[in-house]
Design a protein around this motif. Structure first.
Motif, PDB file in Angstrom:
ATOM      1  N   UNK A  51      12.695   4.576   3.671  1.00 38.79           N
ATOM      2  CA  UNK A  51      11.513   5.146   3.005  1.00 38.79           C
ATOM      3  C   UNK A  51      11.532   4.921   1.500  1.00 38.79           C
ATOM      4  N   UNK A  52      10.437   4.427   0.934  1.00 42.98           N
ATOM      5  CA  UNK A  52      10.372   4.250  -0.526  1.00 42.98           C
ATOM      6  C   UNK A  52      10.398   5.580  -1.272  1.00 42.98           C
ATOM      7  N   UNK A 106       3.218   4.866  -4.856  1.00 42.96           N
ATOM      8  CA  UNK A 106       4.326   5.801  -5.015  1.00 42.96           C
ATOM      9  C   UNK A 106       5.040   5.579  -6.346  1.00 42.96           C
ATOM     10  N   UNK A 107       5.309   4.321  -6.681  1.00 42.80           N
ATOM     11  CA  UNK A 107       5.972   4.028  -7.943  1.00 42.80           C
ATOM     12  C   UNK A 107       5.075   4.356  -9.138  1.00 42.80           C
ATOM     13  N   UNK A 108       3.786   4.119  -8.994  1.00 40.86           N
ATOM     14  CA  UNK A 108       2.847   4.469 -10.068  1.00 40.86           C
ATOM     15  C   UNK A 108       2.762   5.978 -10.242  1.00 40.86           C
ATOM     16  N   UNK A 109       2.822   6.705  -9.142  1.00 33.51           N
ATOM     17  CA  UNK A 109       2.776   8.172  -9.223  1.00 33.51           C
ATOM     18  C   UNK A 109       3.985   8.715  -9.969  1.00 33.51           C
ATOM     19  N   UNK A 156       0.823  -1.216   0.000  1.00 33.11           N
ATOM     20  CA  UNK A 156       0.000   0.000   0.000  1.00 33.11           C
ATOM     21  C   UNK A 156       0.853   1.260   0.000  1.00 33.11           C
ATOM     22  N   UNK A 157       2.053   1.172   0.550  1.00 31.92           N
ATOM     23  CA  UNK A 157       2.935   2.333   0.585  1.00 31.92           C
ATOM     24  C   UNK A 157       3.770   2.466  -0.677  1.00 31.92           C
ATOM     25  N   UNK A 206      -1.435 -11.943  -3.416  1.00 30.07           N
ATOM     26  CA  UNK A 206      -1.124 -10.611  -3.928  1.00 30.07           C
ATOM     27  C   UNK A 206      -0.617 -10.672  -5.362  1.00 30.07           C
ATOM     28  N   UNK A 207       0.220 -11.667  -5.679  1.00 30.48           N
ATOM     29  CA  UNK A 207       0.743 -11.780  -7.044  1.00 30.48           C
ATOM     30  C   UNK A 207      -0.351 -12.147  -8.030  1.00 30.48           C
TER      31      UNK A 207
END
Length: 345
Positions: A128-129, A56-59, A51-52, A84-85
């Motif tokens: 932090x990612x 963030x990577x998509x943004x 969720x974190x 999840x996969x």
């Protein structure tokens, strides 16, 4: 006509700028990012991590995959990861046949990552990612390795912070390979550096040292280490001590050399003291009773010998493991796209 002066050789700064410029020219495309995440009994942390990280990577509009390495978890970590996969094809699970330890799991993740750049990170979100985007920016500048530097560690105990500072100081004073202070595994690694890591065959792996050993152009990005998002740490003081011992023994022979010099110094003192005793008896006729001092010397020498044998044993034990040449890890299966494929040969 006098000869014209020869140009002075370029300094390290000029050479570095040229190397960075050459690499920067090659890094104009859209790289595939591989997050390498070792997990061991972390079922409660998986959703928090995804969720974190994923939004963030998509943004940031990054192409990415997340390579989870299940290091023989005994809870429902694998089941949760498979669920999840199934919902997100960008997730891959490398399932090890048993618990091999974090360093082996991290090695397995690097071996199976497909990305142009790799970022090993823990699932606890203490690293932090949000730092991934600055990592990518420095990589585009031409750096091959970009590591996170912990400026503060407020959530670690005072004993852990102090012991970590001692370790970095001791390691860098003994090893020809220097590791940056307050730097963990959280970093970006370019594909060409990762390929070199894949060629390193040792079984007792200290990844912080191996990341430094491969060289290449590296730089740091400072950050404040956060509190663990979920779950609990799997490292106690004993495991941290053994981890530090592995690091020192893997990258330095100073302990062996130190035991030699200690023995040499004691031998010199013993010879001088023997000459002193003989001189007192022959010249002054002074007898030297000393049962207590004799016992102390015998016990001291015995302790020093045992410590020296223990140091030699640490190196022999690691040599014994290396000679057997067993694989660093064993993969039960790699799960992706809702299916399982056999491990790579």
């Amino acid at each position: 006509m006098p000869d014209s002066p020869l140009p002075s050789p370029p300094v390290r700064g000029d050479a570095l700028e040229r190397q960075l410029a050459a690499q920067k020219a090659r890094r104009t495309g859209d790289p595939l990012l591989s997050l390498v995440v070792p997990v061991f009994n972390e079922e409660e942390s998986i959703d928090v991590f995804l969720d974190a990280v994923v939004p963030l990577l998509e943004r940031d509009r990054l192409r990415f995959e997340i390579v989870f390495v299940n290091d023989g978890s005994r809870d429902n970590t694998l089941t949760h990861l498979l669920d999840c996969s199934g919902r997100d094809r960008r997730l891959r699970i490398v399932n090890l046949s048993r618990n091999f330890g974090k360093e082996a799991a991290l090695t397995a993740g690097i071996d199976h990552a497909k990305g142009d750049v790799l970022v090993p990170m823990d699932i606890d979100l203490q690293d932090p990612p949000e730092l991934i985007e600055p990592f990518i920016a420095r990589w585009r500048e031409g750096y091959d390795i970009v590591y996170g530097v912990r400026t503060t560690r407020p959530w670690d105990t005072a004993a852990k912070r102090l012991s970590a500072a001692w370790f970095y100081r001791a390691f860098n004073s003994m090893s020809p390979v220097r590791i940056p202070t307050n730097v963990g595994d959280f970093r970006l690694v370019d594909r060409r550096a990762a390929e070199v890591l894949r060629q390193l065959p040792e079984r007792n792996r200290f990844m912080k040292g191996l990341f430094a050993w491969v060289g290449f152009n590296a730089t740091g990005v400072p950050y404040e280490r956060a509190q663990r998002a979920a779950g609990s740490s799997k490292f106690d003081l004993w495991r941290l001590w053994n981890f530090a011992l592995d690091g020192v023994v893997s990258f330095s022979t100073v302990p062996l050399r130190a035991s030699f010099y200690v023995g040499l110094a004691i031998a010199a003192v013993a010879v001088l003291y023997a000459l002193f005793i003989v001189s007192r008896v022959l010249i002054f006729g002074i007898d030297t009773p000393g049962y207590a001092s004799l016992i102390i010397v015998v016990l001291l020498m015995g302790a020093i010998q045992l410590v020296s044998v223990g140091i030699i044993g640490e190196y022999l034990g690691r040599l014994f493991l290396e000679v057997k040449a067993r694989p660093i890890y064993v993969v039960e299966g790699v799960y992706e796209d809702g299916a399982v494929r056999p491990p790579q040969a």
